[in-house]
Scaffold this active site. Structure first.
Site, PDB file in Angstrom:
ATOM      1  N   ARG A  43       0.212  35.430 -24.895  1.00 36.23           N
ATOM      2  CA  ARG A  43       1.840  34.566 -24.102  1.00 36.23           C
ATOM      3  C   ARG A  43       1.675  32.915 -24.405  1.00 36.23           C
ATOM      4  NH1 ARG A  43       4.552  36.074 -19.332  1.00 36.23           N
ATOM      5  NH2 ARG A  43       5.892  34.011 -19.967  1.00 36.23           N
ATOM      6  N   HIS A 131      12.912  43.219 -18.518  1.00 33.84           N
ATOM      7  CA  HIS A 131      12.752  42.725 -16.780  1.00 33.84           C
ATOM      8  C   HIS A 131      14.300  42.790 -15.699  1.00 33.84           C
ATOM      9  CE1 HIS A 131       9.190  41.020 -19.430  1.00 33.84           C
ATOM     10  NE2 HIS A 131       8.926  41.502 -18.177  1.00 33.84           N
ATOM     11  N   LYS A 158       9.076  48.817 -23.241  1.00 33.99           N
ATOM     12  CA  LYS A 158       8.769  47.898 -21.777  1.00 33.99           C
ATOM     13  C   LYS A 158       9.988  47.661 -20.493  1.00 33.99           C
ATOM     14  CE  LYS A 158       6.730  43.640 -20.025  1.00 33.99           C
ATOM     15  NZ  LYS A 158       4.752  42.651 -20.803  1.00 33.99           N
ATOM     16  N   LYS A 300      -0.656  54.071  13.062  1.00 31.00           N
ATOM     17  CA  LYS A 300      -1.951  55.342  13.614  1.00 31.00           C
ATOM     18  C   LYS A 300      -0.952  55.909  14.370  1.00 31.00           C
ATOM     19  CE  LYS A 300      -6.061  53.393  12.226  1.00 31.00           C
ATOM     20  NZ  LYS A 300      -7.181  52.936  12.481  1.00 31.00           N
ATOM     21  N   ASP A 338     -11.398  57.974  13.919  1.00 33.80           N
ATOM     22  CA  ASP A 338     -11.865  56.997  14.571  1.00 33.80           C
ATOM     23  C   ASP A 338     -12.278  56.147  15.864  1.00 33.80           C
ATOM     24  OD1 ASP A 338     -10.423  54.985  12.362  1.00 33.80           O
ATOM     25  OD2 ASP A 338      -9.249  54.326  13.532  1.00 33.80           O
ATOM     26  N   GLY A 367      -3.588  52.083  18.033  1.00 36.38           N
ATOM     27  CA  GLY A 367      -4.522  53.272  17.244  1.00 36.38           C
ATOM     28  C   GLY A 367      -5.591  53.276  17.504  1.00 36.38           C
ATOM     29  N   ARG A 391       4.880  47.969  23.374  1.00 33.63           N
ATOM     30  CA  ARG A 391       3.744  49.160  21.898  1.00 33.63           C
ATOM     31  C   ARG A 391       4.803  48.663  21.320  1.00 33.63           C
ATOM     32  NH1 ARG A 391      -0.394  47.875  21.590  1.00 33.63           N
ATOM     33  NH2 ARG A 391      -0.195  48.859  19.062  1.00 33.63           N
TER      34      ARG A 391
HETATM   35  O1  LIG Z   1      -9.301  51.554  10.459  1.00 35.05           O
HETATM   36  C1  LIG Z   1      -9.199  51.851   9.511  1.00 35.05           C
HETATM   37  C2  LIG Z   1      -9.846  51.269   8.831  1.00 35.05           C
HETATM   38  C3  LIG Z   1      -8.386  51.178   7.351  1.00 35.05           C
HETATM   39  O2  LIG Z   1      -6.908  50.958   7.895  1.00 35.05           O
HETATM   40  C4  LIG Z   1      -9.007  50.224   6.438  1.00 35.05           C
HETATM   41  O3  LIG Z   1      -8.451  49.277   6.413  1.00 35.05           O
HETATM   42  O4  LIG Z   1      -9.455  50.853   5.383  1.00 35.05           O
HETATM   43  C5  LIG Z   1      -8.233  52.798   7.373  1.00 35.05           C
HETATM   44  C6  LIG Z   1      -7.973  53.707   8.441  1.00 35.05           C
HETATM   45  O5  LIG Z   1      -8.161  55.857   8.406  1.00 35.05           O
HETATM   46  C7  LIG Z   1      -9.766  53.909   9.237  1.00 35.05           C
HETATM   47  O6  LIG Z   1      -8.731  54.139  10.663  1.00 35.05           O
END
Ligand SMILES: O=C1C[C@@](O)(C(=O)O)C[C@@H](O)[C@@H]1O
Length: 662
Positions: A43, A131, A158, A300, A338, A367, A391
């Site tokens: 650059r 760009h 590009k 989740k 999990d 989740g 939630r």
């Molecule tokens: O809670 C987690 C961690 C996660 O979110 C991660 O940060 O890579 C990936 C998810 O699948 C898992 O349930």
């Protein structure tokens, strides 16, 4: 082109160098080469007191690699503020001196390239760049733009965009893979990162990577493209896995899954997907190139809706953290890895003390919290706190303590932390959160979210690759050791626990969440509708005596009757599955919560629903060439009513079911 030639079918890695002096540039050119760059972008507009006739030869004479010369004016996002004539004269000089590549802005490219090609018949290649600061053009607009750029006489195009949604990157991929000349195309920013990480898969001419110590916002480092994402190994066949989350940059998933995929010789890559809109995301990245996803905060729970089928465990938890695209029909199947991960992390830290009868205080029912609650509920008493009762904003309460909010933590009084035997924090970046530090100081056993993270990743990996877990466990263990290089589980003082990764004695998940047909982690729990009466099936206890006689029948059962049927009935839904005992693989699943099935039912749990599940499961089993299965009702189930209807329907639809009643 000699040594500066374009490597056919191979995306190059280019380090952009933006230093203020030629000396620094020369030094960094060497550093970039040592770090594995294939070419360098210089650059000129960043060099202060730049004297073209003096500095350009100094740069070109010292190049250890092919160079792209770029002199970006302010009007196109660069630093050069002088007159346009001098700028273009400098670029002419670069061509005269035989620069490998020169980058021209589209606006000036047309007449300059023609002129230079006539005057200097050198090997210099011309990059024409554009760009786009407004919204990302459509596929058609991009194709038109590319045609305009090509008409300037460009050798390489590009295009740089700034996407507002990750789905816009699909247009970049389309341009890269369809345009019939070398193209550099990417988006800056977190939402655009995959355009840079997946560039070799789609045939981009080059991808950028910043050198060590000089990170560039919105750009991956040279190290990560070379070592984490291994651009060298990527090709059009590479399968793309990734974490669907927002935020996503905290995740250590890429540094775990990528080396493991390579270790297993699986042509795949795992990337962070910064997703704003789940629906758009899944409908855009819907092909077999994208066979599996991890799901992180805050999605989740919301993602369940986008799965065509949901594993009964995930369904009961109400949260999915892993999605697999079923190869035979492209359907998205949701799982939860999990739950087992959280419970085994805690159990291992308690070193054999059972959690049954203990009181769990759970803060945050997002989740991960739901998975933990579900796992704990059948054995322990549980008290749940969540900031947001409805939630409505799960994101906010789930990231407490997580990087970059490390100064925050869940609102539990420090003085009361000592009252807890064990404190577990599902956050794993940082490894030791403020909460864990305080809990440790207060004398509680602490369990880092790293433990859960690792365990869920092992199961996830096996689902992604449909492979056995032994090697993977070891591999992940090594990977995390490298990453964290410290102990992953800690407690206080003398009771120090060694870092451990759960290495199951049986094959772990073997491509499906279930370890055995009927048990996820030794005790299988399904919450009943009023959320108060868990169904619990206690797996037969393993004999502690390894020499105990095992009968011929016991030894051969799994082979003589290789498939088992499992039926689950609740007030809300019905689900059933057929599993292969030896490999633990589910060969067919049907549940009334699946999108396609529920759409055609009046009720999800009445007798007609049970009959439908039996019929559909039978069809799916037959498709998998399975015509027999054995069935033993769960401990609290009676072989009557709805259960019987499912089984009868399977029999009526061609599956020979052997029913075992005590
Ligand atoms: O809670 C987690 C961690 C996660 O979110 C991660 O940060 O890579 C990936 C998810 O699948 C898992 O349930």
């Amino acid at each position: 082109m000699g040594s500066t030639g374009i490597l056919k079918n191979s995306t190059m890695i280019c380090a952009p160098l933006m230093r203020e002096t030629v000396e620094q540039m020369v030094k960094e050119m060497k550093q970039a080469k040592a770090e594995g760059s294939h070419l360098l972008e210089i650059r000129l507009d960043h060099i202060t007191n730049f004297h073209p006739h003096h500095h350009l030869p100094a740069i070109l004479d010292n190049k250890p690699l092919p160079l792209i010369i770029l002199y970006r004016p302010k009007w196109d996002g660069g630093l050069y503020e002088g007159d346009e004539h001098s700028r273009l004269q400098t670029l002419r000089l670069a061509a005269e001196l035989g620069a490998d590549y020169i980058d021209f802005e589209l606006k000036v490219a047309s007449h300059l390239i023609r002129e230079l090609k006539i005057n200097y018949q050198s090997a210099t290649k011309f990059i024409v760049s554009c760009h786009i600061t407004s919204s990302t053009p459509s596929d058609e607009e991009l194709a038109n733009l590319a045609a305009t750029m090509r008409a300037t006489g460009a050798d390489i195009l590009k295009v740089v965009v700034n996407v507002t949604d990750i789905t816009e990157i699909a247009r970049i991929f389309h341009l890269l893979s369809h345009y019939q000349m070398p193209v550099i195309a990417y988006s800056v920013g977190e939402r655009g990162l995959i355009s840079q990480l997946l560039c070799p898969k789609f045939g981009g001419f080059l991808a950028y990577g910043s050198i060590k110590g000089y990170s560039i916002p919105g750009m991956p480092s040279l190290y990560s493209v070379k070592h984490t994402y291994k651009h060298d190994l990527m090709n059009s066949e590479t399968k793309v896995f990734g974490l669907v989350s927002k935020p996503v940059s905290h995740s250590k998933g890429p540094i775990l899954h990528n080396p493991t995929l390579r270790h297993e010789n699986f042509n795949g890559v795992y990337v962070p997907f910064f997703v704003d809109n789940l629906k758009e995301f899944f409908s855009t990245y819907s092909g077999s190139d994208f066979p599996g996803f991890s799901v992180g905060i805050p999605y989740k729970e919301a993602v369940v809706e986008f799965c065509d089928e949901v594993h009964p465990l995930a369904e009961s938890i109400g949260a999915v953290n892993t999605i697999i695209r079923r190869p035979c029909d492209g359907k998205l199947i949701g799982y939860n890895t999990d739950c087992e991960a959280a419970i085994t992390s805690i159990e291992d830290a308690l070193k054999g003390t059972l959690i049954s009868g203990k009181l769990f205080v759970l803060v945050g029912a997002g989740g991960a919290g739901r998975a933990l609650a579900f796992g704990a509920k059948s054995r322990a008493r549980i008290l749940i706190f969540d900031i947001d009762f409805e939630r409505s904003n799960p994101c906010e309460c789930n990231t407490l303590g997580m990087h970059p909010y490390t100064d925050q933590r869940i609102p539990v009084d420090q003085e009361t932390l000592g009252d807890y035997e064990l404190v577990f924090d599902a956050v794993y970046t940082p490894r030791k959160t403020s909460l864990l530090k305080e809990a440790e100081a207060a004398g509680a056993i602490t369990v880092s979210g790293v433990e859960m993270f690792l365990r869920q990743a092992v199961s996830q990996f096996n689902l992604f690759t449909d492979r056995q877990g032994g090697v993977v466990c070891k591999m992940l263990k090594q990977a995390i050791w490298k990453v964290l290089s410290k102990r992953v589980v800690s407690d206080s003082g003398a009771k120090l626990l060694l870092p451990c990764l759960y290495l199951p004695t049986t094959s772990f998940h073997a491509g499906q969440v279930h370890c055995s047909p009927r048990s996820f982690f030794g005790v299988e729990d399904f919450l009943d509708d009023d959320n108060s009466k868990p169904y619990t099936y206690q797996k037969g206890k393993k004999s502690k005596n390894p020499n105990k006689h095992v009968s011929f029948k016991q030894r051969t059962e799994a082979y003589m009757e290789p498939f088992t049927l499992d039926v689950f009935i609740s007030k809300r839904f019905v689900s059933a599955s057929v599993t292969h005992r030896v490999t633990c693989k589910q060969v067919a699943v049907a549940g009334t919560n699946s999108k396609d099935i529920k759409a055609v039912l009046r009720s999800r749990s009445d007798i007609p629903a049970c009959l439908a599940i039996g019929r559909i499961l039978a069809e799916r089993a037959r498709e998998a060439d399975v015509y027999t299965a054995s069935y033993t009702p769960r401990e609290r189930d009676k072989f009557e009513g709805k259960i019987r209807a499912v089984v009868q329907s399977l029999i009526d639809n061609g599956i020979d079911i052997k029913v075992y009643l005590d």
